[in-house]
Scaffold this active site. Structure first.
Site, short mmCIF file in Angstrom:
data_model
loop_
_atom_site.label_atom_id
_atom_site.label_comp_id
_atom_site.label_asym_id
_atom_site.label_seq_id
_atom_site.Cartn_x
_atom_site.Cartn_y
_atom_site.Cartn_z
N GLU A 1 -7.15 -3.22 -2.57
CA GLU A 1 -6.29 -4.24 -1.99
C GLU A 1 -5.49 -5.02 -3.03
O GLU A 1 -4.58 -5.79 -2.68
CB GLU A 1 -7.12 -5.23 -1.15
CG GLU A 1 -7.80 -4.61 0.06
CD GLU A 1 -6.84 -4.09 1.11
OE1 GLU A 1 -5.72 -4.61 1.21
OE2 GLU A 1 -7.21 -3.15 1.84
N HIS B 1 0.84 -1.21 0.00
CA HIS B 1 0.00 0.00 0.00
C HIS B 1 0.87 1.26 0.00
O HIS B 1 0.56 2.24 -0.67
CB HIS B 1 -0.89 0.04 1.25
CG HIS B 1 -2.06 -0.89 1.20
ND1 HIS B 1 -2.94 -0.93 0.13
CD2 HIS B 1 -2.54 -1.79 2.10
CE1 HIS B 1 -3.89 -1.82 0.38
NE2 HIS B 1 -3.66 -2.36 1.56
N HIS C 1 2.01 1.94 -3.40
CA HIS C 1 0.90 2.46 -4.21
C HIS C 1 0.77 3.97 -3.99
O HIS C 1 0.58 4.74 -4.94
CB HIS C 1 -0.39 1.74 -3.80
CG HIS C 1 -1.48 1.79 -4.83
ND1 HIS C 1 -2.68 1.16 -4.67
CD2 HIS C 1 -1.55 2.41 -6.05
CE1 HIS C 1 -3.45 1.39 -5.73
NE2 HIS C 1 -2.79 2.14 -6.57
#
Length: 712
Positions: free
Chosen positions: A528, A503, A506
């Site tokens: 996710e 994450h 990202h």
């Protein structure tokens, strides 16, 4: 896949989104170095160092007021533009700049509630969050601004850049979802309900964060637990051992303690956290959400939430969960009966009464036993090869190599606690700084109790046209090292680390024009995908070798242990995934009703789907933070997105090389850099070269093999 059994908010989205000694294993990043905060260029300081973590409670309140005033002025300027003179520069660009400013300024105010060591600061941050959340509702209900956006769409939509057009369409859709096309009376009611929902959600999560129950046990009551675990516990005056409900205490005990009564007490306490206060809050939230959805023309809250997702509506979610349940049910039942046989044998061996049932407090213990019995995974031995420092070093090096990045630790960094580290992220090819991230990895009193990624600053163009670099924090609760013992991770904690850091990447790698699409601002059932996909690396030999060394002598994991670990991936597949279906169906059920008895609803699904009753008197939904943290009506997205993440991994990385930098860079460009500026399905089609499918998901879960075994 033990991390699935842990309720972890992998990503905090909605709006917000001293160590006595170190292990002798020193961290050295490949191609990395340590840079001083003072050594950063002045341009970087402007872009990245606007985050201050030493604000007093008074300063936080003052800054909150100033931020609200500043953003309100921007919205006022748009709301007063003559409708005939509406253009990109005086509407959409002004709003985009305001959103960028707001996202970059907000998190020094609302993030400290989760991590500050000072209770007064945490409380002030929570109050700031409430004020800002109220303001969010005010801003979302600006009918005057909505009218200008409609005018711009009619007048200039075809002339806009694709991302600008997407932003305009999104803001108009959000306006309609807030009822700005409805009568004034209904808008007033929507605003009032939205503010109540916002306040209750914050209260719910604050209660969970501040929860501090401690149970005391004798050494005999902790039989089966490792010496390192027991030695790490605080003692009472009369010599008992204090066990908290924090993850590093709770889960090892539930998996390893031989004493059923100890596990029963712990499980009952764990699933009774915040029961009185949060049950009332959650049930009020369910009623308010249902009422709001009806006002906006939706049949229920789930359908309202799902309109903005890949699944689109609750019927599609029900079908997805139903089909998966059919595949999992026989496998799960077979596994449950096997747990029962293990329990019967254990009771006989230990001279305990066998009651013929698997209880909630039995599940983690016997599932752990399955791994030992069926796969012979020696977890006491395995944990010795995963010192946190070594795992961190290996993990960071893998991500650097895979995505074409270079991480540099920032020395003398300004942080909120002295155990926190800050890293600068550079593009390996051109050396440009593209982002920064914090690692806050150990438990503290009052700290957020799960593992999560918090976006702290969006990566987008600032109002000066220059790129603002993204900043994120990974917050976790891995066991602290002591003066004579390093921090050692269970393999499922290594998996959690890899997932959450996915994450972070990202957030850091995204290169969007607008804050609205920066990083993880994608559909909830796509969010996710990138992090789940990267979990696969902790089940592959090469990455596991890079992330492990024995804490005493630096020796590698023996092949035999590694092979057993990798084979154990399919252990308890049925039960683990049925547990996710219980949570997903409970969430859907709660949010397709006008009101609900939350404890009864969860208990019903647990009994029907898992065949295991909830412990009487408990209510796990009272600490199920997803339901007040942006996943209401959308918890299914963990399973939904896993279908896509497995397709990406097996179709591209497994086929072309899991450390293939060419595939890694393509992945960074197509999926991570795009943020939310494209639909998730379009990114998938581009990267896969076809429509996604479920085959890899079924194969990875070991379901195809298990179903074949059952049918033969």
């Amino acid at each position: 896949m033990h991390a699935m059994f842990v309720l972890r908010i992998s990503l905090v989205r909605a709006g917000r989104r001293i160590i006595p000694s170190r292990s002798k294993l020193k961290m050295t990043l490949q191609n990395g170095s340590v840079i001083s905060d003072q050594n950063c260029s002045s341009s970087t300081d402007v872009k990245a160092n606007s985050l201050h973590w030493d604000l007093t409670p008074e300063e936080m309140i003052r800054r909150t007021e100033l931020l609200i005033r500043r953003i309100k002025q921007a919205y006022d300027s748009v709301g007063t533009v003559d409708l005939g003179k509406v253009c990109f520069d005086n509407t959409l660009q002004v709003l985009a700049d305001a959103k960028s400013d707001y996202a970059a300024s907000r998190h020094v105010l609302d993030f400290p509630q989760f991590v500050s060591p000072c209770k007064e600061v945490r409380l002030a941050s929570t109050e700031a969050d409430k004020c800002l959340s109220d303001f969010d509702v005010e801003v979302s209900m600006r009918a005057d601004v909505f009218q200008r956006l409609l005018a711009l769409q009619e007048k200039q939509s075809s002339d806009l850049l694709p991302e600008s057009k997407r932003l305009l369409g999104r803001l108009i859709k959000l306006g309609k979802r807030n009822g700005l096309h409805l009568s004034k009376e209904i808008q007033v009611e929507i605003k009032s309900i939205s503010k109540q929902i916002s306040k209750l959600s914050i209260d719910f999560n604050q209660n969970v964060n501040e929860e501090n129950t401690v149970l005391s046990f004798s050494l005999e009551e902790l039989a089966g637990l490792a010496e390192s675990y027991v030695n790490g516990l605080e003692r009472t005056e009369d010599g008992l051992y204090e066990v908290t409900l924090a993850y590093p205490h709770y889960f090892p005990l539930m998996k390893r303690c031989h004493v059923p009564e100890t596990r029963r007490k712990m499980e009952a306490a764990f699933h009774s956290r915040c029961k009185n206060a949060n049950t009332a809050i959650l049930e009020q939230l369910i009623e308010l959400r249902a009422k709001l959805a009806k006002l906006l023309g939706f049949t229920n809250h789930a359908n309202y939430m799902l309109e903005m997702t890949m699944a689109e509506n609750s019927e599609n979610v029900a079908q997805f969960l139903g089909e998966l349940y059919k595949k999992l049910k026989p496998v799960g039942e077979q596994e449950r009966l096997y747990l029962l046989s293990l329990k019967q044998a254990e009771c006989k061996r230990r001279g305990l009464v066998f009651d013929g049932q698997i209880h909630a407090w039995d599940m983690p213990y016997y599932m752990n036993l399955v791994e030992q019995v069926k796969f012979a995974v020696d977890k006491d031995k395995l944990i010795e090869y995963f010192p946190l420092e070594v795992v961190t070093e290996g993990l960071l090096n893998i991500y650097q190599d895979l995505l074409g990045l270079k991480f540099q630790q920032v020395a003398n960094a300004h942080v909120w606690h002295n155990s926190v580290k800050l890293y600068s992220v550079l593009d390996y090819e051109n050396g440009d700084e593209i982002g920064r991230f914090y690692l806050d990895l150990h438990p503290r009193k009052g700290k957020y109790g799960h593992a999560a990624c918090f976006g702290l600053q969006p990566g987008c163009l600032g109002n000066d046209g220059k790129r603002r670099i993204p900043v994120a924090a990974m917050v976790a609760n891995f066991t602290k090292p002591t003066s004579n013992w390093p921090s050692l991770l269970q393999h499922h904690e290594v998996e959690t680390f890899f997932h959450e850091f996915g994450h972070v990447m990202h957030e850091i790698c995204s290169r969007t024009r607008y804050a609205e699409f920066s990083g993880t601002q994608v559909e909830t059932d796509f969010v996710e995908v990138p992090s789940q996909m990267l979990e696969n690396w902790v089940w592959e030999k090469e990455p596991l070798r890079r992330m492990s060394r024995h804490y005493k002598d630096g020796s590698p994991i023996p092949d035999s242990l590694l092979n057993k670990l990798i084979a154990s991936r399919v252990a308890n597949t049925g039960l683990m995934n049925l547990r996710q279906i219980v949570l997903s169906k409970a969430d859907q059920s709660l949010h397709t009703k006008d009101s609900a008895d939350t404890a009864a609803e969860f208990a019903k699904h647990s009994k029907e789907i898992l065949g295991i009753p909830a412990t009487p008197g408990t209510n796990m939904t009272a600490s199920f933070s997803h339901l007040a943290g942006g996943y209401d009506g959308q918890y299914y997205s963990y399973l939904w997105s896993e279908v896509y993440s497995m397709d990406i991994f097996f179709s591209r990385f497994k086929k072309e090389g899991i450390m293939n930098p060419k595939v890694g860079k393509e992945y960074r460009r197509v999926v991570l850099e795009a943020g939310g500026s494209m639909d998730g399905m379009d990114m998938l089609r581009t990267f896969l070269g076809r429509d996604p499918c479920q085959d890899a998901f079924i194969q990875c879960k070991g379901l195809s093999q298990k179903m074949t075994e059952q049918n033969s």
